[in-house]
Design an enzyme around this catalytic site. Structure first.
Site, PDB file in Angstrom:
ATOM      1  N   GLU A  10     -33.009  10.161   5.442  1.00 18.26           N
ATOM      2  CA  GLU A  10     -32.809   8.733   5.724  1.00 18.26           C
ATOM      3  C   GLU A  10     -34.141   8.040   5.976  1.00 18.26           C
ATOM      4  OE1 GLU A  10     -29.705   8.519   8.733  1.00 18.26           O
ATOM      5  OE2 GLU A  10     -28.214   9.125   7.228  1.00 18.26           O
TER       6      GLU A  10
ATOM      7  N   GLU B 240     -27.451  15.281  -2.448  1.00 15.46           N
ATOM      8  CA  GLU B 240     -27.301  15.666  -3.854  1.00 15.46           C
ATOM      9  C   GLU B 240     -28.458  15.111  -4.683  1.00 15.46           C
ATOM     10  OE1 GLU B 240     -25.172  14.222  -1.843  1.00 15.46           O
ATOM     11  OE2 GLU B 240     -23.086  14.603  -2.374  1.00 15.46           O
TER      12      GLU B 240
ATOM     13  N   CYS C 277     -24.989   9.672  -6.954  1.00 13.79           N
ATOM     14  CA  CYS C 277     -25.292  11.102  -7.052  1.00 13.79           C
ATOM     15  C   CYS C 277     -24.543  11.742  -8.207  1.00 13.79           C
ATOM     16  CB  CYS C 277     -24.973  11.801  -5.738  1.00 13.79           C
ATOM     17  SG  CYS C 277     -26.146  11.367  -4.453  1.00 13.79           S
TER      18      CYS C 277
ATOM     19  N   CYS D  50     -21.390  10.777  -3.845  1.00  8.00           N
ATOM     20  CA  CYS D  50     -21.207   9.338  -4.049  1.00  8.00           C
ATOM     21  C   CYS D  50     -21.455   9.013  -5.539  1.00  8.00           C
ATOM     22  CB  CYS D  50     -22.158   8.540  -3.150  1.00  8.00           C
ATOM     23  SG  CYS D  50     -23.862   8.506  -3.736  1.00  8.00           S
TER      24      CYS D  50
HETATM   25  N1  THU Z   1     -24.643  11.226   2.129  1.00 13.78           N
HETATM   26  C1  THU Z   1     -25.045  12.291   1.359  1.00 13.78           C
HETATM   27  O1  THU Z   1     -26.130  12.832   1.565  1.00 13.78           O
HETATM   28  N2  THU Z   1     -24.227  12.701   0.374  1.00 13.78           N
HETATM   29  C2  THU Z   1     -22.989  12.201   0.111  1.00 13.78           C
HETATM   30  O2  THU Z   1     -22.315  12.665  -0.792  1.00 13.78           O
HETATM   31  C3  THU Z   1     -22.474  11.096   0.935  1.00 13.78           C
HETATM   32  C4  THU Z   1     -23.416  10.512   1.917  1.00 13.78           C
HETATM   33  C5  THU Z   1     -25.513  10.791   3.227  1.00 13.78           C
HETATM   34  C6  THU Z   1     -26.165   9.447   3.037  1.00 13.78           C
HETATM   35  C7  THU Z   1     -26.454   9.050   4.482  1.00 13.78           C
HETATM   36  O3  THU Z   1     -27.694   9.619   4.871  1.00 13.78           O
HETATM   37  C8  THU Z   1     -25.332   9.699   5.269  1.00 13.78           C
HETATM   38  O4  THU Z   1     -24.775  10.690   4.415  1.00 13.78           O
HETATM   39  C9  THU Z   1     -24.250   8.749   5.696  1.00 13.78           C
HETATM   40  O5  THU Z   1     -23.760   8.023   4.627  1.00 13.78           O
END
Ligand code: THU
Length: 146
Positions: free
Chosen positions: A46, A57, A102, A99
Site C-alpha cells: 500500500e 496478484e 489483477c 480484483c
Molecule cells: N487486495 C489484494 O492485494 N488483492 C485482492 O485480490 C483484493 C485486494 C488488497 C488491496 C489493498 O491493499 C487491500 O487488499 C484492501 O483492498
C-alpha cells in the site's frame, strides 16, 4: 484440485504475512506456480497515496515478469485476511479472488504461454478453484495487438 494446492496456499499465506498494508489492515498474499515447478510469491504493497496501492496478484505478476518469466503459469493461490496480535493472517470464511485489474495482469502472463491457470482462493476451511478464463471471459490480450 491440483496436486500442489495445499503447498501453494501455504506460500500465499506466508507471503500475506509480509504485506505492507498499514492503511487497510488487509493482508493479501499471492503465489504463482509455473510449469517448471517454480513458485513466485508476493504481497500487497500500500501507499500513503491510497490509490497507488498494489494488490498481491499484481505484485506477484510483476515480480515474475521482472525475473524474465513469460508464460508457463499453471496456478495462482490467493490468501487474504486481517492479522491477529501475533501478526498471523486470519483467513476469512470467503476466499479472496483477484480484483478486475489483477485478472487482466494475470491474463497477460498466462496468455504469453498459452495456459489457462487455475485460480485458488484460500479460505479458512476450503479452497475455491476456478479457471482464470472463467474470471475474465473474452479477455483482451497480446493476441489482439498482433
Ligand atoms: N487486495 C489484494 O492485494 N488483492 C485482492 O485480490 C483484493 C485486494 C488488497 C488491496 C489493498 O491493499 C487491500 O487488499 C484492501 O483492498
Amino acid at each position: 484440485m491440483i496436486a500442489q494446492a495445499a503447498e501453494l496456499a501455504e506460500a500465499a499465506r506466508a507471503a500475506a504475512k509480509l504485506a505492507y498494508a498499514p492503511y487497510s489492515g488487509f493482508h493479501v498474499g499471492a503465489a504463482l506456480l509455473f510449469a517448471d515447478g517454480a513458485v513466485v510469491a508476493a504481497a500487497n504493497v500500500e501507499n500513503a497515496s491510497y490509490g497507488l496501492s498494489l494488490c498481491a496478484e499484481a505484485s506477484a505478476a510483476a515480480k515474475a515478469m521482472g525475473e524474465g518469466r513469460r508464460g508457463g503459469l499453471v496456478a495462482i493461490a490467493i490468501a487474504g485476511g486481517r492479522t491477529d496480535a501475533a501478526g498471523d493472517v486470519v483467513l476469512g470464511a470467503e476466499p479472496v479472488m483477484p480484483c478486475g485489474r489483477c485478472r487482466q495482469m494475470l491474463h497477460e502472463l498466462a496468455a504469453l504461454g498459452g495456459t489457462d491457470p487455475v485460480v485458488i482462493g484460500v479460505a479458512t476451511s476450503r479452497f475455491t478453484e476456478v479457471a482464470l478464463s472463467a474470471l475474465l471471459p473474452h479477455a483482451f490480450g497480446p493476441a489482439n495487438l498482433a
